[in-house]
Structures are given as C-alpha cells and as structure tokens.
Write an enzyme that holds these catalytic residues in place. Sequence first.
Site, mmCIF file in Angstrom:
data_model
loop_
_atom_site.group_PDB
_atom_site.id
_atom_site.type_symbol
_atom_site.label_atom_id
_atom_site.label_comp_id
_atom_site.label_asym_id
_atom_site.label_seq_id
_atom_site.Cartn_x
_atom_site.Cartn_y
_atom_site.Cartn_z
ATOM 1 N N GLU A 216 0.868 -1.172 0.000
ATOM 2 C CA GLU A 216 0.000 0.000 0.000
ATOM 3 C C GLU A 216 0.906 1.223 0.000
ATOM 4 O OE1 GLU A 216 -2.892 -0.293 -0.724
ATOM 5 O OE2 GLU A 216 -3.422 -2.336 -0.169
ATOM 6 N N CYS B 128 -1.456 9.197 2.880
ATOM 7 C CA CYS B 128 -1.017 8.730 1.559
ATOM 8 C C CYS B 128 -2.120 8.868 0.516
ATOM 9 C CB CYS B 128 -0.543 7.275 1.643
ATOM 10 S SG CYS B 128 -1.810 6.108 2.219
#
Length: 485
Positions: free
Chosen positions: A229, A263
């Site tokens: 991720e 993010c």
Amino acid sequence: MTAQVQPLFQPDEQTQVAARLDATFRKQRRAYLTQPVPDIAQRKQDLRQLLALFRDHREAIIAAIHADYGSRSRHESQFADIISVTDGIHSTLKHLKSWARPQRRHVDLTMYAGARNRVIPQPLGVVGIIVPWNFPMYLAFGPLTAAFAAGNRAMIKMSENSRNLSRLLQQIVPDYFPEEKLAIFEETGGVGIAFSKIPFDLLMFTGSGETGRKVMESAAKNLTPVILELGGKSPAVIDRSFPLATAVERIMFIKQFNAGQICLNVDYVFVHESQVEAFIEHADAYVDAHCPDIQAADYTAIIDDRSFARLQGTLDDARRRGARVIALGRGQKADPVARKMPLHLVLDTDPAMTIRQRETFGPILMVMPYRDHEEVIAYINAHDRPLGLYPFAKDRKVVDMYIQRTMSGGVTVNDALYHIAQHDLPFGGVGPSGMGHYHGREGFMSFSKLRPVFYQAPFSFMKLLQPPYGRFASQVYDFLMKWKG
C-alpha cells in the site's frame, strides 16, 4: 510430527535483532504447524481480544500517538486510529462465518458423475506487517484484523517515528496474546531490513514507493507474496457543474486532517480556469473559519524535523521557480520548533518543480487550472497511477468518464478519501501506488489461501478413457472437441 523450521540467518550474519526476529518467527511457525486451522470460535475470540485491548488502553494509545507526533489532534486519533479500527473489527465479526464457509464450484462435464468442487479458505500461516507512522494503529490493526480473521499469526514492525506507541504495545500486547500469536517490534535501526528478509507466508507493507520496492525485492528472494500500500499524487477534479464552495470545503477538510499527512490525500486539484480565483477565496475562508490557529491542540504537527524541512523546501523551490504560493489562514507563519505548518496553495507550477514530481504528504495543495476534460485525463494518464481519484461533478456521465478513462487504486465521488472508510469495499493501489487488497471480504481473502479441492466420485468417468485408446475414446474426444469448440 511437525516439520522443522530452518534458522533464517547464518551464524556469521547474526545480530541481536535478527536473532530475536528469527526466534519469534520460528515460534510462530511451530505454533501454526501445531494448529494450522483455528476454528471460527477461536478467530472470533482473537478479534474480541483486539477490541478489549483498544477498550482497556484507549487513552494510553491516544497519548502515545500524541507524544510521537509532538502534537496530534485527539479527535483525529480517536476517529482514524481507534474508531475506524474497532468498527472494522465489529464488521469482521459479523461476516466472518460466511466468509470462511467453503465455496461450491461448478464441476466440469467430463468429471461430473458424482464429483464435487470446493474452494476452502485456509490460513496462510505467519504474516508480517510493516507499519508507517501516520496512522499507526489503523495501519497495524486494520491488516491484523484481516490476518486474525483468516486464522493467521502475525509479527508487526512499527515505524521509527512511533517509538512511544511501539513501546506501549510491546508492554500491553502480551496481556492479550502470546508471542506465538502476535509480536510487536520497535524500529531501532536495521529492524525493517531484517524483517523484510523473513520468509513470511505473506508480507504487507504500507509506506513510500521507494521503500516498497526494497521490501518487495527482499521478499522476492523468499518468493514471499506481498501486499503493498503505497502513495502517489492523488488528484481531485472539480467540474464546473459542481457547487464550488462545497467541493472546496470537502477537499480542505481532508487536506487539513492530520496536517495532510495521508497517503490517500488530495495531492493536487484541477479547477476550471474560470474558477481558480474563486477557489482561492473559498479555501481561504474555510481555513479562516476552521483552522485559524495552527498552534491549536486540534491542529496536528508535522511528524519530524526532516519532514518539516522537506515541506519547507518544497515551498521554497516553488517560490524560487516562479510559482504563486499562498499561505492560508491570516498569513500564519510555519513554526519549525512546534513543527506546525499552515495550509498552503501553490499555483502556476511547472514540471521542473519539486511539487510536480513528488508526493506532497503535508498541508500543501497544488492547484492546476484546466480548460476541458481531455486536458485533465491526458495529464492523469501521463503520470503514475494514483492511489485515489476524486471527481466532483453533478453529471453522472462526467463522473463515469473520469472513472472509465483513468485508472487509480480507488475512487471517492464528490468528496475525497472516504472510500477507505467503507468496510465492504476493498482497498488497494495499482502499479506505483501499490498492489493487492485488504478490508472486509477482500482482506479476509488476501490473508487466506483459497485452496481448490476436487472430490472424485466413487466411479470415475475417466476410467473409460484409459489406454489402450480405442474407438470409444476417439468418439468421446471427437465429441468434446466439437462441443467445446
């Protein structure tokens, strides 16, 4: 008799850290081999123990995260690192039995006479989880929820910027789980490198693309599958049809959350060229109303001096190269001592600027004017596939156009970020923004081996097709060639 697990490291390579990692991994592997498939009752008990850990130590967890940041909004910790995790655990408890049920599959005609097919989800074994600092509980215990639901054991490596939280977890986790079920490791230097070399049955990493490549390289030496991720530059695009004030309010709320250190945050926003100045006015009004004082307890600090310097350098580079940089919120100045930075807009950028090239990961939003949809689509497709895409439009056809003609890890329509908070949606990147999925059913499946099992019938039709092949076999194969063709 259980299989023997070989040591991970040669004697001349051993360090104290590697030795402890090795010992813990072998302990968890032995426990897995002794009980490879925990029943549903045991898995639910493990999940309830996670809930108990959060319930019993909620305030200590919030305080530890605050100490690691220097200043972290209590409300943001409650929402992102406590509620989001416990809500996910409750959702998993509700659906676990159905997820774990063997799946019936169609049996091919050539094998049909009484045969059966099943897909049986089984635990992979021992999984590793490497956690970043920005949402440390969510990004540790979210994947752990899926790992425990699937029946695995886990080792978790925390970030070097989560020292207080790491030590708290090392202190309290043994009260809820034995080390052969769950072990927490603090990053003290070199731990992450050794951790990624362990031959886990699955390794999950959340963090930067640069580090993700190194983790994947280490994992590849053991053929360890990975879930990555990562991040990237996630765009929003505001169609002229959408109420501009609403779009700005929603984007700026996400942009200020955790001081932009997400993010999946909006990295840059496309605004129609006729609405750019109005966008700036609405953004300034939002900050003036909701974030008037960066020294407030509910405005989160930048995680460390290096990150603060990186963000300041991004703004300095933009100014030096001719960009328009606007500090929102009554012209507040960044505070390097408290590591507090006001929200900024950056306009009139060019490809040579740092802000165009790197993920911002902070309270800085690049604003890019556009004339038509094709210009937006061409720009997005010319760059790395982002982790998120955020189209704002009243017209469903416009939204569908952006979804169909670009690619991203996930999409939130008419807002930003919130697809990650949906427990029944898989979450994951694509290409440079990551690989693999977790959350909900997909998380359970990612942390399981979907084991195909064929059950032969008492009488096998293939018995009639054994050599020496004769006329009957020829007729059957000819028929199948015509029928399948």
